[in-house]
Design a protein around this motif. Structure first.
Motif, PDB file in Angstrom:
ATOM      1  N   LEU A  20       0.875  -1.165   0.000  1.00 31.34           N
ATOM      2  CA  LEU A  20       0.000   0.000   0.000  1.00 31.34           C
ATOM      3  C   LEU A  20       0.915   1.219   0.000  1.00 31.34           C
ATOM      4  CD1 LEU A  20      -3.185   0.392   0.611  1.00 31.34           C
ATOM      5  CD2 LEU A  20      -2.386   0.994   2.864  1.00 31.34           C
ATOM      6  N   THR A  21       1.246   1.705  -1.187  1.00 32.00           N
ATOM      7  CA  THR A  21       2.258   2.755  -1.255  1.00 32.00           C
ATOM      8  C   THR A  21       1.822   3.998  -2.023  1.00 32.00           C
ATOM      9  OG1 THR A  21       3.251   1.679  -3.173  1.00 32.00           O
ATOM     10  CG2 THR A  21       4.195   1.159  -1.021  1.00 32.00           C
ATOM     11  N   GLN A  22       0.627   4.016  -2.568  1.00 32.46           N
ATOM     12  CA  GLN A  22       0.126   5.185  -3.284  1.00 32.46           C
ATOM     13  C   GLN A  22      -1.257   5.548  -2.766  1.00 32.46           C
ATOM     14  OE1 GLN A  22       1.173   2.490  -5.321  1.00 32.46           O
ATOM     15  NE2 GLN A  22       3.191   3.324  -5.657  1.00 32.46           N
ATOM     16  N   GLY A  23      -1.554   6.845  -2.838  1.00 33.57           N
ATOM     17  CA  GLY A  23      -2.868   7.291  -2.424  1.00 33.57           C
ATOM     18  C   GLY A  23      -3.074   8.752  -2.742  1.00 33.57           C
ATOM     19  N   ALA A  24      -4.194   9.256  -2.281  1.00 32.54           N
ATOM     20  CA  ALA A  24      -4.521  10.669  -2.468  1.00 32.54           C
ATOM     21  C   ALA A  24      -5.468  11.102  -1.366  1.00 32.54           C
ATOM     22  CB  ALA A  24      -5.160  10.900  -3.828  1.00 32.54           C
ATOM     23  N   PHE A  25      -5.370  12.377  -1.039  1.00 33.51           N
ATOM     24  CA  PHE A  25      -6.266  12.989  -0.058  1.00 33.51           C
ATOM     25  C   PHE A  25      -6.861  14.225  -0.707  1.00 33.51           C
ATOM     26  CE2 PHE A  25      -7.081  15.956   3.457  1.00 33.51           C
ATOM     27  CZ  PHE A  25      -7.926  15.172   4.226  1.00 33.51           C
ATOM     28  N   VAL A  26      -8.166  14.404  -0.575  1.00 36.14           N
ATOM     29  CA  VAL A  26      -8.860  15.523  -1.205  1.00 36.14           C
ATOM     30  C   VAL A  26      -9.601  16.328  -0.154  1.00 36.14           C
ATOM     31  CG1 VAL A  26     -11.091  15.821  -2.373  1.00 36.14           C
ATOM     32  CG2 VAL A  26      -9.233  14.900  -3.585  1.00 36.14           C
ATOM     33  N   LEU A  55       1.057   8.073 -13.395  1.00 35.08           N
ATOM     34  CA  LEU A  55      -0.161   8.576 -14.025  1.00 35.08           C
ATOM     35  C   LEU A  55      -1.233   7.484 -14.143  1.00 35.08           C
ATOM     36  CD1 LEU A  55      -1.646  10.934 -15.301  1.00 35.08           C
ATOM     37  CD2 LEU A  55      -0.570  10.355 -17.477  1.00 35.08           C
ATOM     38  N   ASP A  56      -0.861   6.274 -14.536  1.00 32.74           N
ATOM     39  CA  ASP A  56      -1.843   5.197 -14.655  1.00 32.74           C
ATOM     40  C   ASP A  56      -2.445   4.835 -13.295  1.00 32.74           C
ATOM     41  OD1 ASP A  56      -1.677   5.015 -17.398  1.00 32.74           O
ATOM     42  OD2 ASP A  56      -0.208   3.386 -17.385  1.00 32.74           O
ATOM     43  N   GLN A  57      -1.651   4.900 -12.242  1.00 34.97           N
ATOM     44  CA  GLN A  57      -2.172   4.627 -10.904  1.00 34.97           C
ATOM     45  C   GLN A  57      -3.125   5.741 -10.470  1.00 34.97           C
ATOM     46  OE1 GLN A  57       1.714   4.283  -9.149  1.00 34.97           O
ATOM     47  NE2 GLN A  57       1.542   2.045  -9.008  1.00 34.97           N
ATOM     48  N   ILE A  58      -2.801   6.966 -10.841  1.00 31.16           N
ATOM     49  CA  ILE A  58      -3.699   8.082 -10.552  1.00 31.16           C
ATOM     50  C   ILE A  58      -5.045   7.864 -11.248  1.00 31.16           C
ATOM     51  CG2 ILE A  58      -4.094  10.546 -11.018  1.00 31.16           C
ATOM     52  CD1 ILE A  58      -1.066  10.938 -10.475  1.00 31.16           C
ATOM     53  N   LEU A  97      -6.438   5.084 -11.859  1.00 35.18           N
ATOM     54  CA  LEU A  97      -7.183   4.053 -11.124  1.00 35.18           C
ATOM     55  C   LEU A  97      -7.855   4.637  -9.880  1.00 35.18           C
ATOM     56  CD1 LEU A  97      -4.766   0.983 -11.212  1.00 35.18           C
ATOM     57  CD2 LEU A  97      -6.788   1.370 -12.625  1.00 35.18           C
ATOM     58  N   MET A  98      -7.178   5.569  -9.240  1.00 36.95           N
ATOM     59  CA  MET A  98      -7.693   6.131  -7.977  1.00 36.95           C
ATOM     60  C   MET A  98      -8.682   7.276  -8.172  1.00 36.95           C
ATOM     61  SD  MET A  98      -4.363   6.167  -5.487  1.00 36.95           S
ATOM     62  CE  MET A  98      -3.197   6.912  -6.660  1.00 36.95           C
ATOM     63  N   ALA A  99      -8.516   8.047  -9.222  1.00 34.11           N
ATOM     64  CA  ALA A  99      -9.280   9.272  -9.411  1.00 34.11           C
ATOM     65  C   ALA A  99     -10.806   9.103  -9.297  1.00 34.11           C
ATOM     66  CB  ALA A  99      -8.910   9.929 -10.742  1.00 34.11           C
ATOM     67  N   PRO A 100     -11.404   8.052  -9.878  1.00 36.64           N
ATOM     68  CA  PRO A 100     -12.862   7.954  -9.764  1.00 36.64           C
ATOM     69  C   PRO A 100     -13.374   7.846  -8.317  1.00 36.64           C
ATOM     70  CG  PRO A 100     -12.068   6.513 -11.499  1.00 36.64           C
ATOM     71  CD  PRO A 100     -10.862   7.032 -10.765  1.00 36.64           C
ATOM     72  N   ALA A 101     -12.531   7.382  -7.413  1.00 33.75           N
ATOM     73  CA  ALA A 101     -12.954   7.228  -6.027  1.00 33.75           C
ATOM     74  C   ALA A 101     -12.818   8.520  -5.220  1.00 33.75           C
ATOM     75  CB  ALA A 101     -12.134   6.126  -5.355  1.00 33.75           C
TER      76      ALA A 101
END
Length: 145
Positions: free
Chosen positions: A106-112, A134-137, A139-143
């Motif tokens: 678990l090494t990538q994420g985002a906080f909004v 960018l490809d991992q972003i 995957l995460m962006a819709p959430a």
């Protein structure tokens, strides 16, 4: 031989749904908090990833109001996308993390954080965690919203 319109619609509708079914949750969907309880390594990775965020949003330490993970694929590798939001204020703040299911990392994420003005959204600030590609972003962006 005559094929009924109802049968055609059923077949066509089923074909259109197939791409979406691959992202459907399985009955064994798991929440990140439960996974962290059973796997100290995942818990440690989550804490490290969210360390800076937790200084200003302490609710992330307890995973917030969360959704079960969803499986997505990228270049033949499966990932679990976990997301959560600020309890009792989901529109204001949320997070998403990406776990490589094979490596259990678990090494990538985002906080909004969203700011509202009047009846609508004024601005959003995304803090990317762990230097995702960018490809991992994608995957995460819709959430995030």
């Amino acid at each position: 031989m005559r094929i009924s319109h109802s049968l055609c619609r059923l077949v066509l509708g089923s074909a259109l749904l197939l791409p979406f079914l691959s992202h459907a949750q399985s009955p064994e969907s798991v929440y990140l908090a439960d996974l962290a309880k059973s796997n100290p390594h995942v818990a440690q990775q989550y804490q490290k990833l969210m360390q800076d965020v937790a200084n200003n949003a302490s609710w992330v330490k307890d995973f917030g109001t969360a959704s079960p993970g969803q499986t997505v694929s990228l270049d033949g590798r499966d990932y679990q996308v976990f997301s959560g939001c600020k309890p009792h204020d989901c529109p204001r703040a949320s997070y998403v993390v990406l776990m490589d299911t094979e490596k259990q990392t678990l090494t990538q994420g985002a906080f909004v954080e969203n700011k509202e003005a009047g009846l609508g959204l004024d601005s959003s600030q995304i803090q990317w965690l762990g230097n995702p590609e960018l490809d991992q972003i994608r995957l995460m962006a819709p959430a995030l919203f």
